[in-house]
Design a protein around this motif. Structure first.
Motif, PDB file in Angstrom:
ATOM      1  N   ASP A 103     -20.404  15.142   6.210  1.00 40.26           N
ATOM      2  CA  ASP A 103     -20.480  14.782   4.797  1.00 40.26           C
ATOM      3  C   ASP A 103     -20.206  16.047   3.992  1.00 40.26           C
ATOM      4  OD1 ASP A 103     -21.201  12.196   5.448  1.00 40.26           O
ATOM      5  OD2 ASP A 103     -23.344  12.609   5.301  1.00 40.26           O
TER       6      ASP A 103
ATOM      7  N   ASP B 220      -9.298  10.920  -3.453  1.00 40.40           N
ATOM      8  CA  ASP B 220     -10.451  10.221  -2.898  1.00 40.40           C
ATOM      9  C   ASP B 220     -10.457   8.753  -3.318  1.00 40.40           C
ATOM     10  OD1 ASP B 220     -11.255  12.566  -1.686  1.00 40.40           O
ATOM     11  OD2 ASP B 220     -12.655  13.094  -3.287  1.00 40.40           O
TER      12      ASP B 220
ATOM     13  N   GLY C  38      -7.859   7.169  -1.210  1.00 36.69           N
ATOM     14  CA  GLY C  38      -8.301   7.161   0.189  1.00 36.69           C
ATOM     15  C   GLY C  38      -9.292   6.061   0.502  1.00 36.69           C
ATOM     16  N   GLN C  39     -10.171   5.744  -0.458  1.00 45.80           N
ATOM     17  CA  GLN C  39     -11.182   4.715  -0.187  1.00 45.80           C
ATOM     18  C   GLN C  39     -10.585   3.317  -0.077  1.00 45.80           C
ATOM     19  OE1 GLN C  39     -14.254   4.169  -3.156  1.00 45.80           O
ATOM     20  NE2 GLN C  39     -12.756   4.421  -4.793  1.00 45.80           N
TER      21      GLN C  39
ATOM     22  N   VAL D 166     -10.378   3.703   3.792  1.00 39.67           N
ATOM     23  CA  VAL D 166     -11.493   4.247   4.568  1.00 39.67           C
ATOM     24  C   VAL D 166     -12.783   3.659   4.002  1.00 39.67           C
ATOM     25  CG1 VAL D 166     -12.711   6.344   5.286  1.00 39.67           C
ATOM     26  CG2 VAL D 166     -10.218   6.400   4.977  1.00 39.67           C
ATOM     27  N   ARG D 167     -13.436   2.812   4.778  1.00 40.30           N
ATOM     28  CA  ARG D 167     -14.680   2.182   4.333  1.00 40.30           C
ATOM     29  C   ARG D 167     -15.774   3.225   4.171  1.00 40.30           C
ATOM     30  NH1 ARG D 167     -13.994  -3.235   5.078  1.00 40.30           N
ATOM     31  NH2 ARG D 167     -12.478  -3.827   6.665  1.00 40.30           N
TER      32      ARG D 167
ATOM     33  N   LEU E 187     -16.052   5.709   2.234  1.00 37.93           N
ATOM     34  CA  LEU E 187     -15.628   7.098   2.008  1.00 37.93           C
ATOM     35  C   LEU E 187     -16.461   7.771   0.930  1.00 37.93           C
ATOM     36  CD1 LEU E 187     -13.570   9.383   2.578  1.00 37.93           C
ATOM     37  CD2 LEU E 187     -12.168   8.424   0.749  1.00 37.93           C
ATOM     38  N   ILE E 188     -16.753   7.059  -0.136  1.00 36.95           N
ATOM     39  CA  ILE E 188     -17.512   7.625  -1.245  1.00 36.95           C
ATOM     40  C   ILE E 188     -18.853   6.894  -1.344  1.00 36.95           C
ATOM     41  CG2 ILE E 188     -17.555   8.025  -3.727  1.00 36.95           C
ATOM     42  CD1 ILE E 188     -14.473   7.961  -3.650  1.00 36.95           C
TER      43      ILE E 188
END
Length: 149
Positions: free
Chosen positions: A13, A137, A140-141, A144-145, A147-148
């Motif tokens: 993280d 970001d 990217g989310q 990507v599950r 991610l944030i």
């Protein structure tokens, strides 16, 4: 036992913080915008259409599990934010969107489907939202599950 790859980075993280100044040009109020009627029309015309009234992130994924669905969706200006239209470089915009090359055309275009998308509150104004997360970001989310968080 296999030798670990020295170039492999373990899952981790990482806190991110971004601070910068945005230079908004002079602009009128939303109610005084002559093209607000176009935004309002798009809002009303699509809000009751289940194919269109979906968080764009969830729709792209085919999965709305990271979306805030207990609150109404919000319309997001995807390319040109309404408050920025007075400083748009018309040549740059017309290069990508031919035919949008006068100030009035920009004002009208800003309120069209090409520049609007529905987002849930999290993906619009939440900490994972288009107005908060960095562009890389936020993008990217989509893929990507979690991610944030």
């Amino acid at each position: 036992m296999a030798t670990p790859d020295p170039h492999e980075v373990a899952a981790h993280d990482q806190s991110e913080s971004h601070r910068y100044v945005v230079h908004y040009p002079e602009h009128g109020s939303r109610p005084g915008d002559p093209h607000y009627k176009d935004f309002d029309h798009y809002h009303r015309a699509t809000k009751d259409d289940p194919e269109l009234y979906q968080c764009a992130v969830g729709r792209r994924r085919g999965d709305f599990s990271d979306c805030t669905l207990d609150k109404p969706l919000e319309l997001h200006h995807t390319h040109i934010e309404w408050a920025l239209q007075n400083e748009v470089d018309l040549a740059l915009l017309a290069r990508q969107y031919p035919g949008v090359d006068t100030p009035d055309e920009v004002g009208a275009w800003v309120e069209t489907a090409e520049n609007l998308e529905w987002l849930c509150q999290f993906h619009h104004r939440g900490h994972g939202g288009a107005h908060v997360a960095s562009a890389s970001d936020f993008e990217g989310q989509h893929f990507v599950r979690g991610l944030i968080s």
